[in-house]
Enzyme design. Structure first.
Site, PDB file in Angstrom:
ATOM      1  N   GLY A  73       0.853  -1.180   0.000  1.00 44.09           N
ATOM      2  CA  GLY A  73       0.000   0.000   0.000  1.00 44.09           C
ATOM      3  C   GLY A  73       0.884   1.223   0.000  1.00 44.09           C
ATOM      4  O   GLY A  73       2.102   1.127  -0.227  1.00 44.09           O
ATOM      5  N   ALA A  74       0.278   2.368   0.257  1.00 46.81           N
ATOM      6  CA  ALA A  74       1.044   3.608   0.235  1.00 46.81           C
ATOM      7  C   ALA A  74       2.113   3.617   1.334  1.00 46.81           C
ATOM      8  O   ALA A  74       3.168   4.218   1.184  1.00 46.81           O
ATOM      9  CB  ALA A  74       0.089   4.780   0.401  1.00 46.81           C
ATOM     10  N   PHE A  75       1.863   2.920   2.453  1.00 46.30           N
ATOM     11  CA  PHE A  75       2.774   3.045   3.599  1.00 46.30           C
ATOM     12  C   PHE A  75       3.641   1.825   3.859  1.00 46.30           C
ATOM     13  O   PHE A  75       4.489   1.831   4.729  1.00 46.30           O
ATOM     14  CB  PHE A  75       1.970   3.316   4.884  1.00 46.30           C
ATOM     15  CG  PHE A  75       1.005   4.444   4.769  1.00 46.30           C
ATOM     16  CD1 PHE A  75       1.396   5.634   4.190  1.00 46.30           C
ATOM     17  CD2 PHE A  75      -0.286   4.310   5.237  1.00 46.30           C
ATOM     18  CE1 PHE A  75       0.502   6.680   4.080  1.00 46.30           C
ATOM     19  CE2 PHE A  75      -1.177   5.351   5.127  1.00 46.30           C
ATOM     20  CZ  PHE A  75      -0.789   6.539   4.542  1.00 46.30           C
ATOM     21  N   GLY A  76       3.396   0.746   3.182  1.00 43.62           N
ATOM     22  CA  GLY A  76       4.195  -0.444   3.471  1.00 43.62           C
ATOM     23  C   GLY A  76       3.568  -1.686   2.877  1.00 43.62           C
ATOM     24  O   GLY A  76       2.656  -1.602   2.051  1.00 43.62           O
ATOM     25  N   GLU A  77       4.079  -2.810   3.347  1.00 39.17           N
ATOM     26  CA  GLU A  77       3.649  -4.079   2.756  1.00 39.17           C
ATOM     27  C   GLU A  77       2.684  -4.828   3.670  1.00 39.17           C
ATOM     28  O   GLU A  77       2.743  -4.690   4.889  1.00 39.17           O
ATOM     29  CB  GLU A  77       4.872  -4.987   2.576  1.00 39.17           C
ATOM     30  CG  GLU A  77       5.690  -4.660   1.359  1.00 39.17           C
ATOM     31  CD  GLU A  77       6.815  -5.666   1.165  1.00 39.17           C
ATOM     32  OE1 GLU A  77       7.282  -6.237   2.164  1.00 39.17           O
ATOM     33  OE2 GLU A  77       7.206  -5.868   0.005  1.00 39.17           O
TER      34      GLU A  77
ATOM     35  N   ASP B  28     -13.794   4.929   4.076  1.00 37.18           N
ATOM     36  CA  ASP B  28     -13.157   4.449   2.845  1.00 37.18           C
ATOM     37  C   ASP B  28     -13.799   3.135   2.395  1.00 37.18           C
ATOM     38  O   ASP B  28     -13.120   2.187   2.018  1.00 37.18           O
ATOM     39  CB  ASP B  28     -11.654   4.264   3.065  1.00 37.18           C
ATOM     40  CG  ASP B  28     -10.863   4.289   1.745  1.00 37.18           C
ATOM     41  OD1 ASP B  28     -11.464   4.693   0.720  1.00 37.18           O
ATOM     42  OD2 ASP B  28      -9.696   3.882   1.740  1.00 37.18           O
TER      43      ASP B  28
ATOM     44  N   LYS C  12       0.873  -6.552   8.733  1.00 39.68           N
ATOM     45  CA  LYS C  12       0.953  -5.355   7.916  1.00 39.68           C
ATOM     46  C   LYS C  12       2.123  -4.548   8.447  1.00 39.68           C
ATOM     47  O   LYS C  12       2.215  -4.286   9.641  1.00 39.68           O
ATOM     48  CB  LYS C  12      -0.349  -4.573   8.043  1.00 39.68           C
ATOM     49  CG  LYS C  12      -0.547  -3.571   6.958  1.00 39.68           C
ATOM     50  CD  LYS C  12      -1.986  -3.155   6.880  1.00 39.68           C
ATOM     51  CE  LYS C  12      -2.121  -1.912   6.033  1.00 39.68           C
ATOM     52  NZ  LYS C  12      -3.492  -1.499   5.879  1.00 39.68           N
TER      53      LYS C  12
HETATM   54  N1  LIG Z   1      -6.240  -8.848   6.166  1.00 42.43           N
HETATM   55  C1  LIG Z   1      -5.997  -9.041   4.867  1.00 42.43           C
HETATM   56  N2  LIG Z   1      -6.388 -10.180   4.258  1.00 42.43           N
HETATM   57  C2  LIG Z   1      -6.136 -10.384   2.948  1.00 42.43           C
HETATM   58  N3  LIG Z   1      -5.498  -9.506   2.148  1.00 42.43           N
HETATM   59  C3  LIG Z   1      -5.090  -8.345   2.695  1.00 42.43           C
HETATM   60  C4  LIG Z   1      -5.301  -8.060   4.076  1.00 42.43           C
HETATM   61  N4  LIG Z   1      -4.778  -6.838   4.345  1.00 42.43           N
HETATM   62  C5  LIG Z   1      -4.254  -6.393   3.186  1.00 42.43           C
HETATM   63  N5  LIG Z   1      -4.429  -7.284   2.191  1.00 42.43           N
HETATM   64  C6  LIG Z   1      -3.989  -7.164   0.791  1.00 42.43           C
HETATM   65  O1  LIG Z   1      -2.643  -6.747   0.797  1.00 42.43           O
HETATM   66  C7  LIG Z   1      -2.415  -5.780  -0.183  1.00 42.43           C
HETATM   67  C8  LIG Z   1      -1.742  -4.565   0.455  1.00 42.43           C
HETATM   68  O2  LIG Z   1      -2.592  -4.054   1.462  1.00 42.43           O
HETATM   69  P1  LIG Z   1      -2.352  -2.682   2.211  1.00 42.43           P
HETATM   70  O3  LIG Z   1      -3.419  -2.509   3.196  1.00 42.43           O
HETATM   71  O4  LIG Z   1      -0.934  -2.642   2.645  1.00 42.43           O
HETATM   72  O5  LIG Z   1      -2.470  -1.627   1.058  1.00 42.43           O
HETATM   73  P2  LIG Z   1      -3.746  -1.082   0.324  1.00 42.43           P
HETATM   74  O6  LIG Z   1      -4.948  -1.197   1.185  1.00 42.43           O
HETATM   75  O7  LIG Z   1      -3.796  -1.740  -1.021  1.00 42.43           O
HETATM   76  O8  LIG Z   1      -3.330   0.418   0.144  1.00 42.43           O
HETATM   77  P3  LIG Z   1      -3.449   1.579   1.222  1.00 42.43           P
HETATM   78  O9  LIG Z   1      -3.164   1.015   2.585  1.00 42.43           O
HETATM   79  O10 LIG Z   1      -2.413   2.524   0.755  1.00 42.43           O
HETATM   80  O11 LIG Z   1      -4.851   2.073   1.088  1.00 42.43           O
HETATM   81  C9  LIG Z   1      -3.745  -5.456  -0.815  1.00 42.43           C
HETATM   82  O12 LIG Z   1      -3.791  -6.136  -2.047  1.00 42.43           O
HETATM   83  C10 LIG Z   1      -4.758  -6.037   0.108  1.00 42.43           C
HETATM   84  O13 LIG Z   1      -5.851  -6.547  -0.634  1.00 42.43           O
END
Ligand SMILES: Nc1ncnc2c1ncn2[C@@H]1O[C@H](COP(=O)(O)OP(=O)(O)OP(=O)(O)O)[C@@H](O)[C@H]1O
Length: 893
Positions: free
Chosen positions: A25-29, A139, A45
């Site tokens: 995502g914007a802030f990390g993996e 969101d 996360k």
């Molecule tokens: N609890 C979870 N279960 C399954 N997949 C997840 C989970 N949390 C995050 N992901 C997946 O991991 C990826 C990265 O998630 P993350 O929340 O770091 O970023 P994002 O939500 O895509 O962006 P941002 O946080 O910048 O809005 C995404 O594809 C998201 O669908």
């Protein structure tokens, strides 16, 4: 800080196996891990705080604050968090079915209304809950609505949510994703919970039309459309009630939109509310873990170990182990199975992969399940099973069977011997078909011989089918069957696990007893016994050629068998002490006893294995592979075509120059083997490598609850306070170490002396025992059942003076090696982290078990078996009573 507390204060070390990076995502993996404590998948996360400005730091803090107190079946659960330097780690529930965005964008046909209703109910229920708690999500969008494979919705990504003091309070910041922004946000007006309803209306619209509510790509036009235009109509195939819902949720004036509670009360949802609520409860209760992990117990300090699992394959012309890159880079394997020329692996995400290595013009017959007869050389996912979480797989000669989480059994490949268990199927089945028979008998485990199948159900019943030659089906004849047949188990034993050799079958009982049937050629079932030394009698061997009913392998009675493995001409078992016993043909030295002479009975394998615990075992065609608690992998027997994964020779003694009759170590670096499978000349293993270990001090917390609104603020401050970077709360350890595992993944055999030198120590890092996929030929059980271990760990500690601390190496022995203090660790790259960590004491066990001698071990082992037996009896009584009550009720008494 952990550096100030060199001891682990009773904290329970937690192991995580790296599965894959889910995305950034914007802030990390977001990274997916398997937690070995309970085999569950969790997401860590990682939020890089260093890159964040003050506001973004607050947002990530906000996500934790919110996640840590919400507790709802349709919201991603939060388990734990800690800060490590500039990185905030949040452990949360994993949703294994992708996002609603993926689902909508992959659809080509409109959804049935009942499916839309099911998703809508869950999203509305989650929204009603958070709104009642005073939280606006802010969101809501299809990308933040996660799904599980069983169809549950999990609302996630609370990064920009915030609390509102009261339902009337209005927020002002411009946040959200433009497509889902409400008219009031677009106009820069204050907004409240009703903006979430608008966004939910947009999501509902997308589910009904498979397109965005407002399509404009130009931001100005989009804003104008949202504020002024109406959405386009919805297909008339949906009910008036459904279309009307969209209209009222997308009303331009927020006050005219229904609240989430009101939505749930509308007839469309209300009419099936109870049913859907019940369904959510049932689906969720099978997948959900307790909310807070062991790391979060008060003031605990834990060692978090993250590991990587890799698959190595050898044999069939591959002379040394080859790493399957695919499982290193993209997917993490959990279980493997080898067939004659095909292979299968299950990943932590419960997806099935198959591939083949056909030799000498052997044709494929659908055993890969990809819908064709191509021989895919690289692992390929079986897409037909994508919606089915698969937890175990077994390969026969030219067919494959696998078990899904809900106990359904799937089969594909050749049905020549009726091994697919479904009457009326074609001789070659190219895609998985469900074995209907088991729809009422959920399956726990399946094992495949060359041409027969054994299945163990959740009710502990055993079924067999396929070729009956030599009585391998245990049905009292040599007849073949193409549908599952229930096996009569002669003794009232609870069957724990099933295992199939080429033309033989084994059943492992909870009591540690082993039952067998089928061909006993070369004594590969271990039935033969020898009498010698009797007065006036010559030594005599009682040779049993085959058995068509399951009966006890008497020479092993008294050995508490934990693992059994069966090959083509020989078999082996591991007992609860980690001792290895082999029986059957020894033509190629496959019994590992140092010669090639025929052995009439069961032999204990000593030599290089003496003093180690053997943990996994697999037998192939004339060869054996085993791994030990000291992370060494050994092979012996026939080395032709790369069967041994290395070129050992005891030249001039065996039948060919490639044989060795001694167990030989094959991996140069240390690997922990979690699963192995041999068939024909092939071997597959899953080797674990430690990536890094961290000592972390968890925040002080107790399981979270929902607070009444008045208490909410205070409670949140407490949670927030726990991640402040104040000295008391600094949760990371300065000695955090990343293992520099640069050793080659595989090296040719070292000289045995070097291996022996390594064996003189045992790592002092305590990692909890891993529960493994149950596979008779591969798995290893913990020597102490989990309930007993739990009891021991939770038992009250009575002070007991001990001269020197006993290091309990769980991998080594139920009670540890004689209680001596281990010698300091020599430098081995894989163990550099272990060296850096303080020794871990196990005060509970040390105090509970006064001596570690063999008698205590034997006592505990027999006690466990006895308690298990009692447990079984109690269960049976309960079942009988329940049956009686049912009957009485039915009779109207
Ligand atoms: N609890 C979870 N279960 C399954 N997949 C997840 C989970 N949390 C995050 N992901 C997946 O991991 C990826 C990265 O998630 P993350 O929340 O770091 O970023 P994002 O939500 O895509 O962006 P941002 O946080 O910048 O809005 C995404 O594809 C998201 O669908």
């Amino acid at each position: 800080m952990a550096s100030d507390s060199p001891e682990l204060d009773g904290g329970i070390p937690i192991s995580y196996i790296f599965v894959r990076v889910l995305g950034s995502g914007a802030f990390g993996e977001a990274v997916l891990y398997q937690k070995t404590e309970d085999n569950s998948l969790v997401v860590w996360k990682e939020v890089n705080l260093g890159r964040l400005n003050e506001k973004q730091r607050r947002d990530s803090q906000n996500e934790i604050d919110i996640l840590s107190f919400v507790n709802h079946a349709n919201i991603i659960s939060y388990y734990n968090h800690f800060v490590d330097e500039d990185t905030l780690f949040i452990e949360m529930e994993y949703a294994n079915g992708g996002t609603l965005y993926d689902k909508v964008s992959s659809c080509t046909k409109l959804w049935p209304e009942k499916d839309v209703l099911w998703y809508l109910y869950q999203m509305t229920s989650a929204l009603a809950y958070i709104h009642q708690c005073g939280v606006i999500h802010r969101d809501i969008k299809t990308l933040n609505i996660f799904l599980t494979k069983v169809g549950l919705v999990k609302l996630g990504d609370f990064g920009i949510s915030r609390f509102l003091e009261s339902k009337n309070q209005m927020a002002e910041t411009l946040v959200g994703t433009p497509y889902y922004m409400s008219p009031e946000i677009m106009k820069g007006e204050k907004y409240n919970f009703q903006s979430d309803i608008w966004a939910l209306g947009c999501v509902l619209y997308e589910m009904l039309t498979l397109s965005r509510t407002f399509q404009a790509t130009n931001p100005l036009k989009l804003a104008l459309d949202i504020v002024k235009s109406d959405h386009t109509g919805i297909n008339k195939c949906y009910s008036d009630g459904m279309r009307n819902l969209v209209d009222i949720m997308l009303r331009k004036k927020p006050e005219e939109r229904p609240t989430a509670e009101e939505l749930l009360a509308r007839p469309l949802l209300a009419s099936s509310l109870l049913k859907m609520e019940q369904k959510v409860y049932e689906l969720n209760s099978t997948t959900r873990r307790t909310r807070l992990s062991a790391a979060s117990t008060s003031n605990s300090v834990s060692v978090v170990t993250s590991k990587m699992c890799e698959i190595y394959q050898w044999g069939g012309g591959k002379m040394t182990p080859q790493k399957l890159e695919m499982f290193t880079r993209e997917k993490s394997p959990m279980q493997v199975a080898a067939g004659h020329c095909h292979f299968a692996a299950i990943t932590f995400e419960k997806e099935l992969y198959t591939w083949a290595n056909p030799q000498g013009g052997v044709g494929m017959v659908g055993q890969l399940g990809h819908g064709d007869t191509a021989s895919y050389k690289a692992p390929k996912r079986v897409d037909a099973l994508l919606s089915m979480p698969v937890h175990q797989v077994a390969c026969g000669e030219d067919f494959t069977l696998c078990v899904s989480d809900d106990g359904a059994l799937y089969a594909f490949g050749s049905d020549y011997y009726g091994c697919l268990g479904c009457e009326g199927e074609d001789e070659e089945v190219l895609v998985p078909v469900v074995v209907d028979f088991f729809s009422d008998h959920p399956v726990l485990e399946v094992a495949c011989g060359d041409n027969h199948v054994i299945a163990l159900t959740h009710y502990r019943d055993v079924y067999t089918w396929g070729s009956g030659e030599f009585g391998r089906l245990g049905l009292g004849s040599e007849d073949d069957f193409n549908t599952p047949q229930k096996v009569d188990i002669p003794v009232k034993q609870q069957i724990k696990s099933v295992c199939a050799g080429s033309d033989s079958s084994f059943l492992l009982c909870s009591s540690g007893r082993l039952l067998a049937c089928g061909s006993n050629q070369f004594n590969k079932l271990g039935f033969n016994s020898q009498t010698s030394g009797l007065r006036k009698r010559k030594a005599k061997t009682f040779d049993i050629p085959h058995r068509d009913r399951f009966s006890t392998v008497k020479p092993l009675t008294g050995k508490n068998v934990m693992v059994v493995a069966a090959g083509k001409t020989h078999s082996g078992v591991i007992d609860s002490f980690g001792h290895l016993y082999m029986f059957g043909s020894n033509k190629f030295g496959q019994l590992g006893v140092g010669d090639f002479k025929a052995r009439p009975g069961v032999c204990r394998v000593g030599g290089v294995l003496a003093g180690q615990r053997v943990e996994t075992l697999a037998c192939g065609d004339g060869f054996t592979v085993a791994s030990t608690n000291e992370n060494q992998i050994y092979s012996w027997g026939n080395g032709e075509s790369g069967r041994l994964g290395a070129n050992f020779t005891d030249q001039g003694i065996g039948p060919n120059s490639m044989c060795t009759a001694f167990p030989r170590p094959i991996f140069g670096s240390m690997h922990l083997v979690s699963c192995m499978s041999c068939r024909h000349w092939n071997t597959l293993i899953i080797a674990e490598k430690v990536l890094n270990q961290k000592t972390l001090k968890s925040r002080v917390s107790s399981p979270k609850q929902i607070w009444p609104p008045s208490e909410k603020k205070v409670a949140l401050q407490t949670v927030a306070g726990s991640i402040d970077s104040g000295p008391d709360d600094e949760p990371h350890a300065p000695e955090d170490a990343v293992s520099s595992d640069t050793s080659s993944d595989f090296a040719l055999p070292e000289d045995i002396a070097a291996v022996d030198a390594k064996r003189e120590f045992s790592p002092d890092v305590f990692t909890p025992p891993r529960s493994r996929p149950s596979s008779a030929s591969t798995g290893r059980g913990s020597p102490i059942p989990s309930w007993l271990e739990k009891e021991l760990n939770e038992a009250e500690v009575i002070p007991f003076p001990t001269p020197s601390p006993i290091v309990w190496d769980k991998n080594a022995h139920p009670l540890g090696p004689k209680g001596e203090k281990p010698s300091p660790l020599p430098h081995v790259p894989e163990l550099s982290v272990a060296n850096a960590l303080p020794p871990i004491k196990s005060p509970d066990l040390k105090l509970l078990i006064p001596s570690n001698d063999a008698e205590t071990v034997a006592f505990l082992t027999s006690r466990v078996a006895k308690l298990e037996e009692e447990n079984l009896k109690l269960k049976q009584t309960v079942e009988e009573q329940a049956e009686l009550i049912k009957k009485l009720r039915g009779d109207g008494v």
